[in-house]
Design an enzyme around this catalytic site. Structure first.
Site, PDB file in Angstrom:
ATOM      1  N   GLU A  41      39.068  36.824 -22.630  1.00 33.38           N
ATOM      2  CA  GLU A  41      40.289  36.507 -21.894  1.00 33.38           C
ATOM      3  C   GLU A  41      40.276  37.216 -20.544  1.00 33.38           C
ATOM      4  O   GLU A  41      39.932  38.397 -20.446  1.00 33.38           O
ATOM      5  CB  GLU A  41      41.492  36.958 -22.724  1.00 33.38           C
ATOM      6  CG  GLU A  41      42.847  36.694 -22.096  1.00 33.38           C
ATOM      7  CD  GLU A  41      44.001  37.120 -22.993  1.00 33.38           C
ATOM      8  OE1 GLU A  41      45.152  36.838 -22.639  1.00 33.38           O
ATOM      9  OE2 GLU A  41      43.737  37.735 -24.064  1.00 33.38           O
ATOM     10  N   LYS A 110      47.230  29.377 -21.813  1.00 34.70           N
ATOM     11  CA  LYS A 110      47.782  30.115 -22.955  1.00 34.70           C
ATOM     12  C   LYS A 110      49.251  29.753 -23.167  1.00 34.70           C
ATOM     13  O   LYS A 110      50.072  29.857 -22.254  1.00 34.70           O
ATOM     14  CB  LYS A 110      47.631  31.614 -22.709  1.00 34.70           C
ATOM     15  CG  LYS A 110      47.958  32.500 -23.900  1.00 34.70           C
ATOM     16  CD  LYS A 110      47.616  33.952 -23.575  1.00 34.70           C
ATOM     17  CE  LYS A 110      47.769  34.849 -24.780  1.00 34.70           C
ATOM     18  NZ  LYS A 110      47.399  36.258 -24.453  1.00 34.70           N
ATOM     19  N   CYS A 144      43.661  34.429 -27.419  1.00 38.97           N
ATOM     20  CA  CYS A 144      44.198  35.661 -27.988  1.00 38.97           C
ATOM     21  C   CYS A 144      45.408  35.426 -28.910  1.00 38.97           C
ATOM     22  O   CYS A 144      45.257  34.937 -30.021  1.00 38.97           O
ATOM     23  CB  CYS A 144      44.518  36.638 -26.865  1.00 38.97           C
ATOM     24  SG  CYS A 144      44.689  38.366 -27.414  1.00 38.97           S
TER      25      CYS A 144
END
Length: 262
Positions: A41, A110, A144
């Site tokens: 990330e 995300k 994540c």
């Protein structure tokens, strides 16, 4: 498909240095027979870099994407990497997949932002399932915190994702996610999951490493330690097909009972 996981925090704040790290890792991965290299990330810029996130953010087709396409083409392997994406006034925590011929295959923003730091610096994405075809596999992307929501991974399973790429910035004390949750996510959704983390201290965060590629049997095919490392493992579509045939989770679902979940 042999998959390489680049566990590294690179040089936070320097895209030039991080492109060099990625280039070197791509060379090593290609020499080991990998067809795909996955970086963590926000690898392109660093994660805990404050207002430099907005300063260094680029469009999905920006100069750094062009540089990574050149690296992918020169080494002959696909590359997935995390970066801050600028789109107008908004900045997203994104991950992009570029093919071995330099084609931009997929870009994911995300959707579930973690903590005040991310909510202060990013706009959440709105597309839950992003996929691309790569060497006969259907590849999906989450980032994540996204993978910690079972709904997200199940959506990928129902959409046919074979290999889920999860660039991550997993920090202490949440290492149980890498150690326990990721193999379970792979098993319960019958897919491979490549979870690729940062390492070391960065600002207020201590990243724990432990990158892993877990198979549909819930077994880690490879697992990194706590330092910078390049680890490799194979994604086997034949084994995946057999595992899906033997495991009834997706077949035995009863969606009519799950209305209260939404």
């Amino acid at each position: 498909m042999r998959t390489a996981l680049l566990q590294s925090s690179g040089r936070p704040g320097s895209t030039v240095e991080n492109l060099k790290v990625l280039d070197e890792a791509a060379g090593r991965a290609a020499a080991a027979g990998a067809g795909l290299l996955v970086a963590p990330e926000m690898f392109l810029t660093g994660y805990a870099i404050g207002d430099d996130i907005a300063r260094l953010a680029e469009p999905a087709d920006g100069d750094c994407a062009d540089a990574i396409a050149e690296i992918a083409g020169r080494h002959g392997l696909a590359i997935a990497y995390g970066y801050p994406e600028r789109d107008g006034e908004s900045v997203y925590n994104s991950a992009q997949l570029i093919s071995a011929d330099g084609t931009r295959l997929a870009n994911y923003r995300k959707t579930h932002l973690f903590g005040c730091f991310e909510r202060d610096h990013f706009t959440p994405g709105e597309q839950p399932v992003v996929q691309a075809e790569l060497d006969g596999l259907r590849v999906g992307i989450l980032i994540c915190y996204d993978v910690e929501f079972p709904e997200n991974v199940r959506a990928h399973a129902l959409a046919g994702t074979d290999l889920l790429l999860v660039p991550t910035a997993q920090m202490h004390p949440f290492q149980f996610v890498a150690e326990s949750m990721i193999p379970v996510r792979a098993f319960e959704n019958q897919m491979y999951v490549a979870y690729v983390n940062r390492v070391g201290q960065e600002g207020e965060f201590e990243f724990v490493g432990l990158s892993t590629l877990a198979g549909p049997d819930g077994v880690a095919r490879t697992r990194a330690g706590r330092g910078a490392e390049l680890v490799l493992a194979d994604v086997d579509p034949v084994f995946l097909a057999a595992s899906r045939e033997a495991n009834p989770y997706l077949k035995d679902r009863r969606p009519g009972l799950y209305g209260s979940l939404v």
